[in-house]
Structure formats: structure tokens, C-alpha cells
Scaffold this active site. Structure first.
Site, PDB file in Angstrom:
ATOM      1  N   GLU A  88       0.840  -1.212   0.000  1.00 31.26           N
ATOM      2  CA  GLU A  88       0.000   0.000   0.000  1.00 31.26           C
ATOM      3  C   GLU A  88       0.864   1.247   0.000  1.00 31.26           C
ATOM      4  O   GLU A  88       0.545   2.243  -0.655  1.00 31.26           O
ATOM      5  CB  GLU A  88      -0.946   0.017   1.205  1.00 31.26           C
ATOM      6  N   TRP A 123       1.772   1.756  -3.455  1.00 29.03           N
ATOM      7  CA  TRP A 123       0.718   2.407  -4.258  1.00 29.03           C
ATOM      8  C   TRP A 123       0.827   3.926  -4.126  1.00 29.03           C
ATOM      9  O   TRP A 123       0.649   4.666  -5.093  1.00 29.03           O
ATOM     10  CB  TRP A 123      -0.682   1.980  -3.781  1.00 29.03           C
ATOM     11  N   TRP A 137     -21.451  12.212 -19.474  1.00 28.28           N
ATOM     12  CA  TRP A 137     -21.789  12.100 -18.050  1.00 28.28           C
ATOM     13  C   TRP A 137     -23.166  12.685 -17.786  1.00 28.28           C
ATOM     14  O   TRP A 137     -23.641  13.566 -18.511  1.00 28.28           O
ATOM     15  CB  TRP A 137     -20.741  12.806 -17.192  1.00 28.28           C
ATOM     16  N   ASN A 152     -10.676   2.500   2.994  1.00 29.09           N
ATOM     17  CA  ASN A 152     -10.281   2.337   1.585  1.00 29.09           C
ATOM     18  C   ASN A 152     -11.277   1.516   0.773  1.00 29.09           C
ATOM     19  O   ASN A 152     -11.618   1.884  -0.353  1.00 29.09           O
ATOM     20  CB  ASN A 152      -8.896   1.699   1.503  1.00 29.09           C
ATOM     21  N   TRP A 195     -16.321  11.494 -12.804  1.00 31.11           N
ATOM     22  CA  TRP A 195     -15.453  11.174 -11.656  1.00 31.11           C
ATOM     23  C   TRP A 195     -14.823  12.428 -11.053  1.00 31.11           C
ATOM     24  O   TRP A 195     -14.490  12.451  -9.866  1.00 31.11           O
ATOM     25  CB  TRP A 195     -14.361  10.177 -12.064  1.00 31.11           C
ATOM     26  N   TRP A 215      -9.610   7.824  -7.849  1.00 30.73           N
ATOM     27  CA  TRP A 215     -10.801   8.123  -8.667  1.00 30.73           C
ATOM     28  C   TRP A 215     -10.648   7.609 -10.084  1.00 30.73           C
ATOM     29  O   TRP A 215     -11.575   7.060 -10.667  1.00 30.73           O
ATOM     30  CB  TRP A 215     -11.132   9.625  -8.642  1.00 30.73           C
TER      31      TRP A 215
HETATM   32  P1  FAD Z   1      -3.436   1.860   5.277  1.00 25.63           P
HETATM   33  O1  FAD Z   1      -4.213   0.766   4.654  1.00 25.63           O
HETATM   34  O2  FAD Z   1      -2.920   1.663   6.642  1.00 25.63           O
HETATM   35  O3  FAD Z   1      -2.229   2.185   4.279  1.00 25.63           O
HETATM   36  C1  FAD Z   1      -1.033   2.848   4.713  1.00 25.63           C
HETATM   37  C2  FAD Z   1      -0.770   4.069   3.877  1.00 25.63           C
HETATM   38  O4  FAD Z   1      -0.520   3.713   2.522  1.00 25.63           O
HETATM   39  C3  FAD Z   1      -1.921   5.048   3.830  1.00 25.63           C
HETATM   40  O5  FAD Z   1      -1.934   5.883   4.963  1.00 25.63           O
HETATM   41  C4  FAD Z   1      -1.640   5.794   2.533  1.00 25.63           C
HETATM   42  O6  FAD Z   1      -0.673   6.795   2.722  1.00 25.63           O
HETATM   43  C5  FAD Z   1      -1.037   4.711   1.652  1.00 25.63           C
HETATM   44  N1  FAD Z   1      -2.070   4.107   0.815  1.00 25.63           N
HETATM   45  C6  FAD Z   1      -2.865   3.062   1.124  1.00 25.63           C
HETATM   46  N2  FAD Z   1      -3.652   2.739   0.075  1.00 25.63           N
HETATM   47  C7  FAD Z   1      -3.356   3.599  -0.914  1.00 25.63           C
HETATM   48  C8  FAD Z   1      -3.818   3.771  -2.239  1.00 25.63           C
HETATM   49  N3  FAD Z   1      -4.742   2.973  -2.781  1.00 25.63           N
HETATM   50  N4  FAD Z   1      -3.315   4.777  -2.968  1.00 25.63           N
HETATM   51  C9  FAD Z   1      -2.362   5.585  -2.461  1.00 25.63           C
HETATM   52  N5  FAD Z   1      -1.881   5.462  -1.214  1.00 25.63           N
HETATM   53  C10 FAD Z   1      -2.364   4.487  -0.445  1.00 25.63           C
HETATM   54  N6  FAD Z   1      -5.323   8.237   0.174  1.00 25.63           N
HETATM   55  C11 FAD Z   1      -4.849   9.406   0.651  1.00 25.63           C
HETATM   56  O7  FAD Z   1      -3.884   9.398   1.423  1.00 25.63           O
HETATM   57  N7  FAD Z   1      -5.413  10.586   0.283  1.00 25.63           N
HETATM   58  C12 FAD Z   1      -6.478  10.656  -0.565  1.00 25.63           C
HETATM   59  O8  FAD Z   1      -6.929  11.768  -0.891  1.00 25.63           O
HETATM   60  C13 FAD Z   1      -7.020   9.442  -1.054  1.00 25.63           C
HETATM   61  N8  FAD Z   1      -8.108   9.433  -1.862  1.00 25.63           N
HETATM   62  C14 FAD Z   1      -8.605   8.236  -2.339  1.00 25.63           C
HETATM   63  C15 FAD Z   1      -9.707   8.250  -3.198  1.00 25.63           C
HETATM   64  C16 FAD Z   1     -10.226   7.048  -3.707  1.00 25.63           C
HETATM   65  C17 FAD Z   1     -11.424   7.086  -4.639  1.00 25.63           C
HETATM   66  C18 FAD Z   1      -9.628   5.831  -3.351  1.00 25.63           C
HETATM   67  C19 FAD Z   1     -10.155   4.542  -3.885  1.00 25.63           C
HETATM   68  C20 FAD Z   1      -8.527   5.812  -2.507  1.00 25.63           C
HETATM   69  C21 FAD Z   1      -8.002   7.004  -1.991  1.00 25.63           C
HETATM   70  N9  FAD Z   1      -6.887   7.011  -1.107  1.00 25.63           N
HETATM   71  C22 FAD Z   1      -6.393   8.220  -0.653  1.00 25.63           C
HETATM   72  C23 FAD Z   1      -6.164   5.773  -0.792  1.00 25.63           C
HETATM   73  C24 FAD Z   1      -6.620   5.026   0.479  1.00 25.63           C
HETATM   74  O9  FAD Z   1      -7.997   4.866   0.486  1.00 25.63           O
HETATM   75  C25 FAD Z   1      -6.181   5.724   1.772  1.00 25.63           C
HETATM   76  O10 FAD Z   1      -4.827   6.049   1.711  1.00 25.63           O
HETATM   77  C26 FAD Z   1      -6.400   4.823   2.982  1.00 25.63           C
HETATM   78  O11 FAD Z   1      -7.751   4.467   3.096  1.00 25.63           O
HETATM   79  C27 FAD Z   1      -5.949   5.545   4.235  1.00 25.63           C
HETATM   80  O12 FAD Z   1      -6.174   4.775   5.372  1.00 25.63           O
HETATM   81  P2  FAD Z   1      -4.974   4.158   6.213  1.00 25.63           P
HETATM   82  O13 FAD Z   1      -4.003   5.217   6.546  1.00 25.63           O
HETATM   83  O14 FAD Z   1      -5.581   3.406   7.340  1.00 25.63           O
HETATM   84  O15 FAD Z   1      -4.338   3.174   5.148  1.00 25.63           O
END
Ligand code: FAD
Length: 468
Positions: A273, A276, A305, A340, A358, A381
Site C-alpha cells: 500500500e 501504491w 456524463w 479504503n 469522476w 478516482w
Molecule cells: P493503510 O491501509 O494503513 O495504508 C497505509 C498508507 O498507505 C496510507 O496511509 C496511505 O498513505 C497509503 N495508501 C494506502 N492505500 C493507498 C492507495 N490505494 N493509494 C495511495 N496510497 C495508499 N489516500 C490518501 O492518502 N489521500 C487521498 O486523498 C485518497 N483518496 C482516495 C480516493 C479514492 C477514490 C480511493 C479509492 C482511494 C483514496 N486514497 C487516498 C487511498 C486510500 O484509500 C487511503 O490512503 C487509505 O484508506 C488511508 O487509510 P490508512 O491510513 O488506514 O491506510
């Protein structure tokens, strides 16, 4: 000598490359600067919760820096263009010899930094650092030196690079005298309270949360991360988004507890993650159009859209009649954070059930998220809308009811956020009207605003028409 650290998205003492470099010369006077830019923030749709989070962390950072003999100055101008003059004047007043800052990778931020050295001229030596990523953009490429367009090979190449050498963490600066911090600054930007029990303020709190997560929960992460009723993820995103925590701190802490995470064992799913996060930032630098609201896949711009404002509002307010979508949107509206799995579900619903652009969803998310981050949000998105690199194919459409049944089977999450459904028993909560009608009851809850099956067909047609 006087060294200035221009803080932006790096509000921390530990493992801050620019701050560390500025403090290397023990004889230099070190000062800090943060510039509030309300006009720019409005343009970037920063959420009031994130502004509140930044505000509190500036106070914490200012106090922590003062203890080490570094004064943090806070200034306010309208936008990035004005911030350059502000820095110039500040450097003149304080007779700054060298300026240290960490790079930001979005287009406007890069434009500002490119103009920085020109504005300051030869009197101030500028040094920028790749600090907010594990590996700098452009450093993980294909054999043809191009950015990967698919995540899995990127991730493999990324891990290979980490095996060759880990990016180092640098320590917080040592105490270098006495300083004071004037706490009485303000923002001309709306600030909203956030729940400090979910997101406690301060670097130490973030580090503590990281440590706790890496001890145990990270090993259970693969099984738990998809279930929003469980605290199965780290919730570190707000700290990473404004740089209270660095990804290197996350990596090193993970490897301390789970040394084989790089080899695919315990901890590797969470590491993925973090990768990502890197992927989307590297992409944004390779393809600046992603910062300009352009889809990665050009033909998707021809999708016609639906601009039904009422539908958009129903989605925003959590009143679509699909319980998992509504519960998730209420979580977002209330806390500024969303799980997420649910971000994927609500994004898919907006785009593929309501056929709404979107970019409307991306915009609304930014306006609410405490962890708003352009690259991750745009990446998420475009993934959900099937317009991005390595996105879900356009014909993959989540069924919002079965997503609820799979990931919130007992409906605990739904009932928590939708008290109006508290009386609907067990799994019936996923189709509350079906239950209510059988019981000859009525609910204070909307009926589904679209029929999923029909919406799915209409969306497939709209994408196929655009692709022709
Ligand atoms: P954990 O699961 O603990 O992951 C650890 C860290 O990894 C996160 O804090 C984050 O920094 C990074 N991470 C995890 N998943 C992703 C991912 N898919 N893409 C990029 N980084 C990731 N994340 C944001 O930080 N800011 C946003 O504005 C954002 N917008 C999103 C919009 C959509 C439509 C989707 C599908 C995902 C988005 N995410 C975003 C990614 C992800 O949902 C969040 O980072 C995550 O839910 C944060 O929770 P956590 O810290 O407990 O994540």
C-alpha cells in the site's frame, strides 16, 4: 550563516531531509518559515478539516522547534505566486544565506519551486530534497527508462531497488540554543474541528500509532483491511498527507518488527500500500496532465456524463438508498476519513451507477478529506472510473448491495453510521426496504435512487459509445 527551512508538506522534526541538512553546520543559525496560502488552498479545494489538522500541527511543530532553538515564523499571503515575494522579503530581513526545502510534486508546486531560485537570485543558495517518497520520481523505470503504467511490475522493480539499499532516516535536530514560538497566528481559511481521538495531534502521537500498528495489527492486515467495521488499517494517511510522518519512518518501523516484509512475508501487504502511494506520485510527475484533471485514457473523456445535481447531492449527503454507500459518505462527512474499501465502493457508485463525472467525486472528496492528497485521490478516482493507468476495466462494476453484504456482513458499520436503520435486523440492513415492506413498516430512509441493474447497462452503453 543563517539557514532557512521553508516548511510545506513536511511538518515534522524527525526524518526531515531539508531540516536535517539545514542543521548540519552547528554554527549556523537556523530558522523556519511556513506560508499560509488561502487562495491557493481554495483553488486546490483543501478541506477545512485538513486545514484544521495543519493548523494544530503547525502549533505543535513550532513548539517542538523552539525547544531545539529554531524559531518557526508563520506568514500569510494569497497564493503561491505571492509566496515567492514573501520568501524573498523574509530572506532579506533575516539575512538568509541558504534556503532548504523538500520538493512537492504537483504541477503548481513544481512551478512555484522552479521560479524560486530565479526570485531569490544569487544571494541565497537553494537546496531541494526528495523527502516525501521512499524513492524519487523517475528512479523506478522500465528497461526503456519509462515510467511503468502497470502497478505490479512497478512494485516488483520498486522492491528490488529497496533490496539494493534502503532510503535512510535522518535524526531530528539537536538542541542548538533557545528560541520562542509565537503561537498567535491565524488562517484566513475555514478550519473545522476533527476528532482528535481518531487523529491525535503531534509527531509523537503519529509515531506511537505507527509503532503500535507495526507491532501486531500489520500482520493481521491482509485479513482485516477490507472490513470497515474493524480497525484493521493504520489510519496514518492524514499524517502522511501533510508530512507529520515520512514513508521512510513507516518502512523502517515495519522492517524492525517484520524484517521479512520485503521478501513477501508478514507486513508485505501493507508495504504494498505504501508502494501504491509512491506509484501515484511517480505517475503524476511522469504525466503532469493528471494534475490538470485530464484522464489518463483519453477516450474516456468522451463519456457523456450525467449532470443531475440532485443525484450528486444525494450521494454527497449519504442519501442514495444504498446503505453501504450512505454509511460511508456519512463517515466521510463526519470524520474527514473513509475506509479504503468504501472509497472504492462509493467512487464506483457515483461513476458507474449514477454515471456522474469522476471529477465531481474527486472534487468532493478533496473538499472533505482530512488526508486529501492530489496524487492518491486522483489515482483512486481514475482507478474506480476506469480512466487511469492500471485502472479497473470499465466493464467491472461493483454491485453496491453485494459489496455491503461481503464487507459489512452483519451490518455493524452501516448501523453505526445510519441510526435510522438501527431497527432493521441482521443482514436485512443491506436491503432495508425489502424488509420494511414485508413488515408493513415505513422507514425514515430513502428508497434506492437508481436501479443497479439498469444503471449498469446504461453505464456500459455510455462507455462503449465513447470508446468507438
Ligand atoms: P493503510 O491501509 O494503513 O495504508 C497505509 C498508507 O498507505 C496510507 O496511509 C496511505 O498513505 C497509503 N495508501 C494506502 N492505500 C493507498 C492507495 N490505494 N493509494 C495511495 N496510497 C495508499 N489516500 C490518501 O492518502 N489521500 C487521498 O486523498 C485518497 N483518496 C482516495 C480516493 C479514492 C477514490 C480511493 C479509492 C482511494 C483514496 N486514497 C487516498 C487511498 C486510500 O484509500 C487511503 O490512503 C487509505 O484508506 C488511508 O487509510 P490508512 O491510513 O488506514 O491506510
Amino acid at each position: 550563516a543563517t539557514h532557512l527551512v521553508w516548511f510545506r508538506n513536511d511538518l515534522r522534526l524527525h526524518d526531515n531531509y531539508a531540516l536535517h541538512a539545514a542543521c548540519r553546520n552547528p554554527d549556523a543559525a537556523v530558522i523556519g518559515l511556513f506560508i499560509v496560502t488561502p487562495g491557493q488552498w481554495r483553488q486546490h479545494v483543501m478541506s477545512p478539516k485538513q486545514a484544521g489538522f495543519i493548523f494544530e500541527h503547525l502549533k505543535a511543530l513550532g513548539a517542538a522547534l523552539a525547544e531545539r532553538g529554531i524559531t518557526l515564523h508563520i506568514r500569510q499571503v494569497d497564493d503561491f505566486a505571492e509566496s515567492l515575494d514573501c520568501v524573498k522579503q523574509f530572506c532579506e530581513q533575516q539575512q538568509v544565506d541558504a534556503l532548504f526545502y523538500n520538493y512537492q510534486y504537483e504541477v503548481n508546486e513544481r512551478g512555484r519551486d522552479a521560479a524560486l531560485e530565479k526570485t531569490l537570485g544569487r544571494d541565497v543558495v537553494c537546496q531541494g530534497f526528495d523527502d516525501s517518497l521512499l524513492l524519487p520520481p523517475g528512479s523506478v523505470t522500465t528497461g526503456n527508462r519509462e515510467m511503468y503504467k502497470v502497478f505490479t511490475p512497478f512494485s516488483k522493480a520498486f522492491i528490488k531497488r529497496l533490496h539494493e539499499g534502503l532510503p535512510e532516516c535522518v535524526p531530528a535536530p539537536k538542541k542548538r540554543g533557545d528560541a520562542v514560538f509565537h503561537e498567535d497566528f491565524s488562517f484566513d481559511f475555514p478550519r473545522e474541528k476533527f476528532d482528535a481521538s481518531l487523529f491525535p495531534v503531534g509527531e509523537q502521537a503519529a509515531i506511537a500509532q505507527l509503532r503500535t500498528f507495526c507491532l501486531e495489527p500489520v500482520a493481521r492486515y491482509p485479513e482485516q483491511r477490507d472490513f470497515p467495521a474493524i480497525e484493521g488499517t493504520s489510519r496514518l494517511s492524514p499524517y502522511l498527507a501533510i508530512g507529520v510522518l515520512s514513508p521512510r519512518q513507516c518502512l523502517h518501523r515495519l522492517l524492525k518488527e517484520h524484517p521479512k516484509a520485503l521478501g513477501g512475508e508478514a507486513g508485505s501487504t501493507w508495504l504494498n500500500e505504501l508502494i501504491w502511494r509512491e506509484f501515484y506520485r511517480h505517475l503524476m510527475v511522469a504525466y503532469p496532465k493528471l494534475c490538470r484533471h485530464r484522464p489518463f485514457i483519453a477516450w474516456t473523456d468522451k463519456v457523456r456524463w450525467n449532470d443531475d445535481i440532485k443525484m450528486l447531492e444525494a450521494w454527497q449527503q449519504g442519501k442514495t438508498g444504498y446503505p453501504i454507500v450512505d454509511a460511508a459518505m456519512r463517515q466521510l462527512n463526519e470524520t474527514g476519513w473513509m475506509h479504503n474499501r468504501l472509497r472504492m465502493v462509493v467512487a464506483s457508485f457515483l461513476v458507474k451507477d449514477l454515471l456522474i463525472d469522476w471529477r465531481q467525486g474527486e472534487h468532493y472528496f478533496m473538499s472533505q478529506l482530512i488526508d486529501g492528497d492530489l496524487a492518491a485521490n486522483n489515482g483512486g478516482w481514475q482507478w474506480a472510473a476506469s480512466t487511469g493507468t492500471d485502472a479497473a476495466p470499465y466493464f467491472r462494476i461493483f454491485n453496491p448491495t453485494t459489496q455491503g453484504e461481503r464487507f459489512d456482513a452483519e451490518g455493524d458499520f452501516i448501523r453505526h453510521w445510519l441510526p435510522e436503520l438501527a431497527g432493521v435486523p441482521g443482514k436485512q440492513v443491506h436491503t432495508p426496504w425489502g424488509w420494511a415492506e414485508k413488515q408493513q413498516q415505513t422507514l425514515d430512509y430513502p428508497r434506492p435512487i437508481v436501479d443497479h441493474k439498469q444503471a449498469r447497462i446504461a453505464t456500459l452503453e455510455a462507455y462503449e459509445a465513447a470508446r468507438k
